[in-house]
Design a protein around this motif. Structure first.
Motif, short mmCIF file in Angstrom:
data_model
loop_
_atom_site.label_atom_id
_atom_site.label_comp_id
_atom_site.label_asym_id
_atom_site.label_seq_id
_atom_site.Cartn_x
_atom_site.Cartn_y
_atom_site.Cartn_z
N ARG A 157 0.83 -1.20 0.00
CA ARG A 157 0.00 0.00 0.00
C ARG A 157 0.87 1.26 0.00
O ARG A 157 0.56 2.24 -0.70
CB ARG A 157 -0.92 -0.03 1.22
N LEU A 158 1.93 1.26 0.78
CA LEU A 158 2.82 2.42 0.84
C LEU A 158 3.51 2.65 -0.50
O LEU A 158 3.55 3.78 -1.01
CB LEU A 158 3.86 2.22 1.95
N ALA A 159 4.04 1.57 -1.08
CA ALA A 159 4.71 1.70 -2.37
C ALA A 159 3.74 2.18 -3.44
O ALA A 159 4.08 3.06 -4.25
CB ALA A 159 5.32 0.35 -2.77
N GLN A 160 2.54 1.64 -3.43
CA GLN A 160 1.55 2.05 -4.43
C GLN A 160 1.17 3.52 -4.26
O GLN A 160 0.96 4.24 -5.24
CB GLN A 160 0.30 1.17 -4.31
N GLY A 161 1.10 3.97 -3.01
CA GLY A 161 0.77 5.37 -2.76
C GLY A 161 1.83 6.32 -3.29
O GLY A 161 1.51 7.43 -3.74
N LEU A 162 3.08 5.91 -3.23
CA LEU A 162 4.16 6.74 -3.80
C LEU A 162 4.11 6.73 -5.32
O LEU A 162 4.32 7.76 -5.97
CB LEU A 162 5.52 6.23 -3.32
N VAL A 163 3.81 5.58 -5.88
CA VAL A 163 3.81 5.43 -7.34
C VAL A 163 2.62 6.14 -7.99
O VAL A 163 2.77 6.77 -9.05
CB VAL A 163 3.81 3.92 -7.72
N ASP A 164 1.46 6.06 -7.35
CA ASP A 164 0.29 6.71 -7.97
C ASP A 164 0.11 8.17 -7.53
O ASP A 164 -0.81 8.86 -7.98
CB ASP A 164 -0.99 5.91 -7.72
N GLY A 165 0.99 8.63 -6.64
CA GLY A 165 0.97 10.03 -6.24
C GLY A 165 0.04 10.36 -5.10
O GLY A 165 0.01 11.50 -4.62
#
Length: 223
Positions: free
Chosen positions: A30-38
């Motif tokens: 979830r954290l990685a996805q939040g960084l990737v999708d902004g």
């Protein structure tokens, strides 16, 4: 400052500390996805604006947007390597202990490998949490004075303050304000700024450097 603005600032601080609790826990998808999708950068900007940190909101969010459109899987793998290297290296050679008691043990030049459980610091954090109606998660497996637990507790305290302000309950406002001031003075401010500065030194160009900058900005905001 009107009551609505004061409530907004307390909510902004609560949300920002919740975001930081997620940022400094062991990284997940979830954290990685939040960084990737902004979305992480957008949330951080919104929290800072609500908290009253307008001048720093755009630059802090811009730094967190550096990983937008990267591979989430690759970013997560890299973050787990960096997190483990910085905060979890075994054998007493951890570059940055993610626990208040252990971090201060090293900072103060005390001898020996720092203890993690049942120290005066962890016992006091546990007491303050209990008095505020909080039981630390996984207290038997993880010291309650971890960076992410302390951020989560700060989020809880500011959320309670926001509720009291919203209800115009002067007695509750005074009580939650005192709890916040006590915890920040005796614990959070005693080590988290130094922890973040050390993280910035060792995690250049990695998300943890940007997370640390966010934390320092949030902690400098006065509600």
């Amino acid at each position: 400052m009107g009551r609505e603005e004061v409530v907004k600032r307390a909510v902004g601080k609560a949300d920002a500390f919740e975001l930081l609790s997620c940022a400094f826990a062991y990284p997940d998808e979830r954290l990685a996805q939040g960084l990737v999708d902004g979305s992480f950068a957008d949330d951080a900007r919104a929290c800072l604006l609500d908290a009253g940190a307008d001048p720093a909101a755009d630059s802090t969010a811009e730094a967190l947007a550096a990983w937008r459109d990267a591979s989430a899987a690759d970013l997560l793998a890299d973050m787990r390597i960096v997190y483990s290297r910085l905060y979890l290296a075994p054998g007493g050679h951890t570059p940055i202990f993610p626990y208040e008691s252990a971090f201060l043990h090293v900072e103060r030049g005390m001898k020996g490998v720092p203890a993690l459980f049942r120290t005066p610091v962890t016992l006091d954090v546990e007491r303050l949490m209990r008095e505020a109606g909080v039981v630390a998660k996984n207290a038997r497996k993880e010291p309650c004075d971890s960076v992410f637990e302390e951020f989560e507790f700060l989020s809880y305290l500011y959320a309670k303050l926001a509720d009291a302000l919203n209800c115009d309950d002067a007695e509750a406002v005074a009580a939650w304000t005192e709890r916040i001031q006590t915890f920040e003075r005796e614990h959070a401010q005693a080590w988290l700024p130094a922890f973040m500065q050390r993280t910035q030194e060792l995690a250049a160009e990695k998300p943890y450097c940007a997370f640390a900058a966010l934390a320092l900005t949030v902690m400098e905001v006065h509600s």
